[in-house]
Design an enzyme around this catalytic site. Structure first.
Site, PDB file in Angstrom:
ATOM      1  N   ASP A  20       0.949  -1.401   0.110  1.00  0.00           N
ATOM      2  CA  ASP A  20      -0.028   0.113   0.340  1.00  0.00           C
ATOM      3  C   ASP A  20       0.838   1.005  -0.126  1.00  0.00           C
ATOM      4  O   ASP A  20       0.417   2.262   0.080  1.00  0.00           O
ATOM      5  CB  ASP A  20      -0.694   0.357   1.037  1.00  0.00           C
ATOM      6  CG  ASP A  20      -0.368  -0.155   2.287  1.00  0.00           C
ATOM      7  OD1 ASP A  20       1.265  -0.115   2.559  1.00  0.00           O
ATOM      8  OD2 ASP A  20      -0.772  -0.495   3.537  1.00  0.00           O
ATOM      9  N   GLU A  47      -1.296  -9.128  -0.696  1.00  0.00           N
ATOM     10  CA  GLU A  47      -1.300  -8.449   0.068  1.00  0.00           C
ATOM     11  C   GLU A  47      -2.814  -7.644  -0.201  1.00  0.00           C
ATOM     12  O   GLU A  47      -2.249  -6.425  -0.245  1.00  0.00           O
ATOM     13  CB  GLU A  47      -0.737  -7.853   1.392  1.00  0.00           C
ATOM     14  CG  GLU A  47      -0.945  -7.349   2.390  1.00  0.00           C
ATOM     15  CD  GLU A  47       0.097  -6.681   2.831  1.00  0.00           C
ATOM     16  OE1 GLU A  47       1.063  -7.587   3.758  1.00  0.00           O
ATOM     17  OE2 GLU A  47      -0.258  -5.736   3.261  1.00  0.00           O
ATOM     18  N   HIS A  49       5.867   5.174  13.128  1.00  0.00           N
ATOM     19  CA  HIS A  49       6.167   6.471  12.003  1.00  0.00           C
ATOM     20  C   HIS A  49       4.898   6.437  11.201  1.00  0.00           C
ATOM     21  O   HIS A  49       5.234   7.894  10.098  1.00  0.00           O
ATOM     22  CB  HIS A  49       7.274   5.266  11.193  1.00  0.00           C
ATOM     23  CG  HIS A  49       6.928   4.431  10.087  1.00  0.00           C
ATOM     24  ND1 HIS A  49       6.401   2.911  10.913  1.00  0.00           N
ATOM     25  CD2 HIS A  49       5.942   4.223   9.170  1.00  0.00           C
ATOM     26  CE1 HIS A  49       5.808   2.220   9.401  1.00  0.00           C
ATOM     27  NE2 HIS A  49       5.788   3.211   9.130  1.00  0.00           N
ATOM     28  N   ARG A  75       1.762   8.646   8.893  1.00  0.00           N
ATOM     29  CA  ARG A  75       1.487   9.817   9.005  1.00  0.00           C
ATOM     30  C   ARG A  75       0.392  10.560   9.722  1.00  0.00           C
ATOM     31  O   ARG A  75       0.139  11.712  10.146  1.00  0.00           O
ATOM     32  CB  ARG A  75       1.436   9.931   7.342  1.00  0.00           C
ATOM     33  CG  ARG A  75       2.523  10.461   6.549  1.00  0.00           C
ATOM     34  CD  ARG A  75       2.285  10.330   5.331  1.00  0.00           C
ATOM     35  NE  ARG A  75       3.290  10.156   4.281  1.00  0.00           N
ATOM     36  CZ  ARG A  75       4.573  10.622   4.178  1.00  0.00           C
ATOM     37  NH1 ARG A  75       4.090  11.580   4.113  1.00  0.00           N
ATOM     38  NH2 ARG A  75       5.337   9.852   3.018  1.00  0.00           N
ATOM     39  N   HIS A  99      12.371   5.309  12.333  1.00  0.00           N
ATOM     40  CA  HIS A  99      12.304   5.731  11.153  1.00  0.00           C
ATOM     41  C   HIS A  99      13.302   7.005  10.756  1.00  0.00           C
ATOM     42  O   HIS A  99      13.423   8.028  11.834  1.00  0.00           O
ATOM     43  CB  HIS A  99      10.726   5.626  10.802  1.00  0.00           C
ATOM     44  CG  HIS A  99      10.656   5.711   9.641  1.00  0.00           C
ATOM     45  ND1 HIS A  99      10.958   6.729   8.800  1.00  0.00           N
ATOM     46  CD2 HIS A  99       9.951   3.744   8.493  1.00  0.00           C
ATOM     47  CE1 HIS A  99      10.138   6.582   7.625  1.00  0.00           C
ATOM     48  NE2 HIS A  99       9.804   4.726   7.410  1.00  0.00           N
TER      49      HIS A  99
HETATM   50  C1  UD1 Z   1       6.917   4.566   3.261  1.00  0.00           C
HETATM   51  C2  UD1 Z   1       5.129   4.493   3.136  1.00  0.00           C
HETATM   52  C3  UD1 Z   1       4.716   3.058   4.091  1.00  0.00           C
HETATM   53  C4  UD1 Z   1       5.739   2.819   4.906  1.00  0.00           C
HETATM   54  C5  UD1 Z   1       6.979   2.994   5.335  1.00  0.00           C
HETATM   55  C6  UD1 Z   1       7.648   1.623   5.945  1.00  0.00           C
HETATM   56  C7  UD1 Z   1       3.731   5.587   1.352  1.00  0.00           C
HETATM   57  C8  UD1 Z   1       2.979   6.627   1.259  1.00  0.00           C
HETATM   58  N1  UD1 Z   1       3.981   5.150   2.857  1.00  0.00           N
HETATM   59  O1  UD1 Z   1       6.014   6.018   4.481  1.00  0.00           O
HETATM   60  O2  UD1 Z   1       3.393   2.952   4.064  1.00  0.00           O
HETATM   61  O3  UD1 Z   1       4.756   1.525   6.373  1.00  0.00           O
HETATM   62  O4  UD1 Z   1       6.799   3.455   4.277  1.00  0.00           O
HETATM   63  O5  UD1 Z   1       8.911   2.521   6.131  1.00  0.00           O
HETATM   64  O6  UD1 Z   1       4.761   4.875   0.644  1.00  0.00           O
HETATM   65  N2  UD1 Z   1      13.903   7.685   4.686  1.00  0.00           N
HETATM   66  C9  UD1 Z   1      15.404   8.361   4.738  1.00  0.00           C
HETATM   67  N3  UD1 Z   1      15.935   6.928   4.153  1.00  0.00           N
HETATM   68  C10 UD1 Z   1      15.143   6.149   3.596  1.00  0.00           C
HETATM   69  C11 UD1 Z   1      13.765   5.550   4.089  1.00  0.00           C
HETATM   70  C12 UD1 Z   1      13.012   7.194   4.280  1.00  0.00           C
HETATM   71  O7  UD1 Z   1      15.805   9.107   4.951  1.00  0.00           O
HETATM   72  O8  UD1 Z   1      15.677   4.853   4.014  1.00  0.00           O
HETATM   73  C13 UD1 Z   1      13.606   9.551   4.598  1.00  0.00           C
HETATM   74  C14 UD1 Z   1      13.490  10.372   3.806  1.00  0.00           C
HETATM   75  O9  UD1 Z   1      13.945  11.868   4.367  1.00  0.00           O
HETATM   76  C15 UD1 Z   1      12.027  10.934   3.337  1.00  0.00           C
HETATM   77  C16 UD1 Z   1      11.326  10.406   4.402  1.00  0.00           C
HETATM   78  O10 UD1 Z   1      12.097   9.058   4.989  1.00  0.00           O
HETATM   79  O11 UD1 Z   1      11.426  11.521   2.555  1.00  0.00           O
HETATM   80  C17 UD1 Z   1       9.894   9.747   4.266  1.00  0.00           C
HETATM   81  O12 UD1 Z   1       9.789   8.743   3.267  1.00  0.00           O
HETATM   82  P1  UD1 Z   1       8.575   7.862   2.487  1.00  0.00           P
HETATM   83  O13 UD1 Z   1       8.903   7.302   1.601  1.00  0.00           O
HETATM   84  O14 UD1 Z   1       7.813   9.510   1.998  1.00  0.00           O
HETATM   85  O15 UD1 Z   1       7.847   7.698   3.699  1.00  0.00           O
HETATM   86  P2  UD1 Z   1       7.498   7.022   5.090  1.00  0.00           P
HETATM   87  O16 UD1 Z   1       7.267   7.721   6.215  1.00  0.00           O
HETATM   88  O17 UD1 Z   1       8.963   6.374   5.008  1.00  0.00           O
END
Ligand code: UD1
Length: 366
Positions: free
Chosen positions: A95, A117, A205, A207, A238
Site C-alpha cells: 500500500d 497482500e 512512524h 503519517r 524510522h
Molecule cells: C513509507 C510508506 C509507508 C510504509 C513506510 C515503511 C507511503 C505513502 N508510505 O512511509 O506505508 O509503512 O514507508 O517504512 O509510501 N527516509 C530516508 N531513508 C530511508 C527511508 C526514508 O532518509 O531509507 C526519509 C526521507 O527523508 C524520506 C522520508 O523518510 O523523504 C519519508 O519517506 P516516505 O517514503 O515518503 O514515507 P515513509 O514515512 O517512509
C-alpha cells in the site's frame, strides 16, 4: 513468461523477497526486479540480507519527499522501464506510493498486475493515510489479487472483485519471517540487554501519528521508562525527519530508552524474539509478533489487520498517553494477562505464500 517485481520501501522488499527468490528458480519464468528506491538506506539493508540484485534501480528517494512529488517521479521513471522490458506480469505488494503508482502505470501499458497482500481495508480513507487509498487503487487495476486471509478475500468480494481473480495465499511476510528467524544470530546490539532485563520493542512512524499523537506516544514511553526501571525500551527510529526530530528531542535523554537507527531485518526479528511486549503503529509487526508469540499493543485507532485482535494477541490502544501506560502496565505487572496474549498464533499463513502466488500466475489464462 516475463514477470517484473516492482517495490520501493523496506516492508515491500521484505514481503516481496520470498517471491523474488522463488521466481528466480521457477522454470520458464524470466524474473526481473525493479526498485524505485522510495527508501534508499532502509531498502538496501533488505536487498543485501536476501541477496537480491535489482535489474533496474530508479534511485528516486529525495529527503523530505512529498507524496505528490514522489508519485509523479514514480510514474515518469517506471513507464520507460515497462516499455523496455515488456513484462507479461508486474507484481506489486501492499500500500505504499510505489505500489499505487507502479500498478497504475502498468495498467496504462495494458500489462497484467498481480497485487500481493490484497484486500486489507479499514474503510476509513484517512487511516492509515495514504495507505488505505493506495491499496484500493492497486486493487482496482489488479488482474490477480493475492489475499493473505479469508477475511481479506471477503473484503474484495464485497467490492465486486470477480471471485476467480482472488487467491488466498497467506502473507509472504511469514515466508520471510521463518527464513530469517531460523538463521543464527548473536544479538549483541550496544546497550540491548541479552538475558535478565525485560525488553519492550517500539516502532512508530505513521503519517496520521505525526505531530501531537507521536508526542503523546513519546510521553507515554517516558512514563513507562520511569515506572519500570528494570525494563529497557528499544526503539529503532524510522529515518523520516518527521519521526526522527520529535523522538530524539523527547526521549534522547532517558537512560532506559535505547534509541537506535532502523534495524536490519535480521537483528529486528531477533530483538522481537527476545521482546516481552511490542508497541507499534506498523503493519508488518502486527503480523510478525503473533507468529512469535509476542503480545502487541497497536498505537492506532483502527487496523486493517484485525486477525491478530481476533486471535487475542493484538490489542488496539490508540495514541492517548494514559491509555498506553495503562495497557502496557497491565501486561508488565500481571503475568496472567501477559500469558493470555502471548500464545503463538499465525493467522497470516504457513510460510508457503510465495509458491501459491507463482502457481496462480502460471495457471492464469493467457
Ligand atoms: C513509507 C510508506 C509507508 C510504509 C513506510 C515503511 C507511503 C505513502 N508510505 O512511509 O506505508 O509503512 O514507508 O517504512 O509510501 N527516509 C530516508 N531513508 C530511508 C527511508 C526514508 O532518509 O531509507 C526519509 C526521507 O527523508 C524520506 C522520508 O523518510 O523523504 C519519508 O519517506 P516516505 O517514503 O515518503 O514515507 P515513509 O514515512 O517512509
Amino acid at each position: 513468461m516475463r514477470i517484473l517485481s516492482i517495490f520501493g520501501t523496506r516492508p515491500e522488499a521484505i514481503k516481496m523477497a520470498p517471491i523474488v527468490r522463488e521466481l528466480a528458480r521457477t522454470p520458464g519464468v524470466d524474473a526481473r526486479v525493479c526498485v524505485t528506491a522510495q527508501h534508499r538506506e532502509m531498502l538496501d539493508q533488505v536487498l543485501d540480507l536476501f541477496e537480491i540484485t535489482p535489474d533496474v534501480d530508479l534511485d528516486l528517494m529525495q529527503p523530505g519527499q512529498t507524496l505528490a512529488n514522489l508519485t509523479a517521479r514514480v510514474f515518469m521513471a517506471i513507464d520507460p522501464v515497462l516499455a523496455d522490458l515488456q513484462p507479461d506480469w508486474v507484481l506489486v505488494q501492499g500500500d505504499t506510493t510505489t505500489v499505487m503508482a507502479a500498478a497504475l502505470a502498468t495498467y496504462y501499458r495494458q500489462v497484467k498486475v498481480g497485487h500481493v497482500e490484497a484486500g486489507l481495508r479499514t474503510n476509513d480513507k484517512w487511516q492509515p493515510f495514504p495507505e488505505e487509498i493506495n491499496r484500493r487503487v492497486a486493487g482496482v487495476v489488479a488482474d490477480l489479487h493475492f489475499a493473505p486471509t479469508e477475511r481479506s478475500r471477503q473484503n474484495l468480494l464485497r467490492e465486486n472483485v470477480p471471485i476467480e481473480q482472488i487467491v488466498v495465499t497467506g502473507n509472504p511476510v511469514i515466508d520471510a519471517l521463518q527464513w530469517v528467524a531460523n538463521q543464527d544470530f548473536e544479538l549483541s546490539l550496544r546497550d540491548v540487554p541479552t538475558s535478565d532485563t525485560r525488553l519492550v520493542l517500539v516502532t512508530a512512524h505513521r503519517r496520521e501519528n505525526f505531530g501531537a499523537p507521536l508526542e503523546h506516544i513519546c510521553a507515554a514511553l517516558r512514563d513507562l521508562a520511569e515506572k519500570y526501571l528494570d525494563v529497557r525500551i528499544v526503539y529503532p527510529v524510522h529515518l523520516n525527519p518527521n519521526v526522527q526530530e520529535p523522538v530524539y528531542r523527547l526521549l534522547g535523554d532517558v537512560p532506559n530508552i535505547i534509541l537506535l537507527p532502523p534495524l536490519d531485518y535480521l537483528p529486528l526479528v531477533h530483538v522481537l524474539k527476545r521482546a516481552t511486549l511490542v508497541l507499534t503503529d506498523s503493519g508488518g509487526l502486527q503480523e510478525e509478533a503473533p507468529g512469535l508469540g509476542v503480545p502487541v499493543l497497536v498505537l492506532r485507532e483502527i487496523t486493517e489487520r484485525p486477525e491478530g485482535i481476533e486471535a487475542g494477541t493484538v490489542r488496539l490502544v490508540g495514541t492517548d498517553r494514559l491509555r498506553i501506560v495503562e495497557e502496557a502496565s497491565r501486561l508488565l505487572d500481571d503475568p496472567e494477562a501477559h500469558a493470555a496474549m502471548s500464545r503463538a498464533v499465525n493467522p497470516y499463513g504457513d510460510g508457503h505464500a510465495a509458491e501459491r502466488i507463482i502457481k496462480a500466475i502460471l495457471e492464469y489464462p493467457r
